[in-house]
Design an enzyme around this catalytic site. Structure first.
Site, PDB file in Angstrom:
ATOM      1  N   HIS A  17       0.843  -1.207   0.000  1.00  0.00           N
ATOM      2  CA  HIS A  17       0.000   0.000   0.000  1.00  0.00           C
ATOM      3  C   HIS A  17       0.879   1.259   0.000  1.00  0.00           C
ATOM      4  O   HIS A  17       0.588   2.235  -0.702  1.00  0.00           O
ATOM      5  CB  HIS A  17      -0.883   0.040   1.259  1.00  0.00           C
ATOM      6  CG  HIS A  17      -1.915  -1.047   1.335  1.00  0.00           C
ATOM      7  ND1 HIS A  17      -1.991  -1.934   2.381  1.00  0.00           N
ATOM      8  CD2 HIS A  17      -2.924  -1.385   0.494  1.00  0.00           C
ATOM      9  CE1 HIS A  17      -2.998  -2.761   2.190  1.00  0.00           C
ATOM     10  NE2 HIS A  17      -3.584  -2.465   1.050  1.00  0.00           N
ATOM     11  N   LYS A  41     -16.660  -6.911   5.370  1.00  0.00           N
ATOM     12  CA  LYS A  41     -15.427  -7.561   5.835  1.00  0.00           C
ATOM     13  C   LYS A  41     -15.363  -7.517   7.355  1.00  0.00           C
ATOM     14  O   LYS A  41     -15.699  -6.489   7.954  1.00  0.00           O
ATOM     15  CB  LYS A  41     -14.206  -6.814   5.284  1.00  0.00           C
ATOM     16  CG  LYS A  41     -13.804  -7.234   3.893  1.00  0.00           C
ATOM     17  CD  LYS A  41     -12.475  -6.600   3.501  1.00  0.00           C
ATOM     18  CE  LYS A  41     -11.937  -7.161   2.208  1.00  0.00           C
ATOM     19  NZ  LYS A  41     -10.698  -6.517   1.790  1.00  0.00           N
ATOM     20  N   ARG A  90      -2.376  -5.326  -8.687  1.00  0.00           N
ATOM     21  CA  ARG A  90      -1.217  -6.182  -8.432  1.00  0.00           C
ATOM     22  C   ARG A  90      -1.072  -7.277  -9.480  1.00  0.00           C
ATOM     23  O   ARG A  90       0.018  -7.656  -9.852  1.00  0.00           O
ATOM     24  CB  ARG A  90      -1.332  -6.826  -7.045  1.00  0.00           C
ATOM     25  CG  ARG A  90      -1.107  -5.850  -5.910  1.00  0.00           C
ATOM     26  CD  ARG A  90      -1.699  -6.388  -4.639  1.00  0.00           C
ATOM     27  NE  ARG A  90      -3.134  -6.562  -4.809  1.00  0.00           N
ATOM     28  CZ  ARG A  90      -3.906  -7.258  -3.993  1.00  0.00           C
ATOM     29  NH1 ARG A  90      -3.381  -7.869  -2.970  1.00  0.00           N
ATOM     30  NH2 ARG A  90      -5.207  -7.335  -4.196  1.00  0.00           N
ATOM     31  N   SER A 128      -3.476  -8.117   2.959  1.00  0.00           N
ATOM     32  CA  SER A 128      -3.566  -7.985   4.417  1.00  0.00           C
ATOM     33  C   SER A 128      -3.936  -9.301   5.087  1.00  0.00           C
ATOM     34  O   SER A 128      -3.523  -9.562   6.218  1.00  0.00           O
ATOM     35  CB  SER A 128      -4.582  -6.901   4.765  1.00  0.00           C
ATOM     36  OG  SER A 128      -4.196  -5.679   4.190  1.00  0.00           O
TER      37      SER A 128
END
Ligand code: COA
Length: 159
Positions: A17, A41, A90, A128
């Site tokens: 990040h 989440k 990514r 994460s």
């Protein structure tokens, strides 16, 4: 003054990040890294903890600010006067979700641009969840996250 917003869950922030923030501040005058209260989440860290970790990790970066929001990204972007939304890409696997989100955000606010930036390839496999899992099972995460995150994860998973 061209300001952009970089929204995410940041549970917790990783070096991937931070790599994106560094690329974004090279292009824009101000980057607001904004922690989303994402109801879909379950987070390990509270929003306040996530904001604190970001603030400590990004404290020396001029033009970079941290906040949080609850609602739509496009609404928060409008409130703070951002001209664009930064998202990291990514791998190809990110593309479909990001494409869908970018198109929906464009439908919601056609003035707001989504800008995709690629982090360094060494962060391609990072997220994460992997960091939380590694920390839980006492894996070494120090290459992947800022020191404040290492310390906070040790508090969450003591012993
Ligand atoms: N380096 C490392 N990891 C990265 C990364 C990078 N550069 N970029 C993304 N990731 C990881 C994150 O750590 C996260 O990992 P996790 O799922 O294991 O926790 C994952 O990729 C998802 O990234 P994130 O950027 O946090 O996206 P998200 O799917 O959690 O969504 C919002 C964040 C804020 C964009 C989304 O929740 C949202 O839009 N919320 C508001 C509601 C709204 O506006 N909805 C309309 C959208 S159309």
């Amino acid at each position: 003054m061209r300001k952009v917003i970089y929204p995410g869950t940041f549970d917790p922030v990783t070096n991937g990040h931070i790599d994106i923030v560094m690329r974004a501040i090279d292009l824009f005058d101000e980057v607001v890294v904004t922690v989303a209260k994402n109801p879909s989440k379950t987070s390990l860290f509270t929003v306040e903890e996530r904001v604190e970790m970001l603030n400590v990790s990004l404290k020396n970066m001029e033009g970079v600010f941290v906040d949080s929001f609850d609602g739509l990204v496009v609404d928060h972007a409008r409130e703070i006067g951002a001209v664009g939304i930064i998202r990291g890409l990514r791998a190809v696997s990110d593309f479909e979700y990001e494409f869908q989100m970018a198109l929906m955000n464009r439908k919601l606010n056609d003035d707001l641009r989504t800008i995709f930036l690629m982090p360094h390839e060494k962060y391609t496999y990072l997220n994460s969840t992997i960091i939380r899992n590694l920390a839980q099972f006492k894996g070494d995460i120090s290459d992947f996250v800022p020191p404040i995150v290492v310390a906070k994860l040790k508090q969450k998973f003591p012993g």
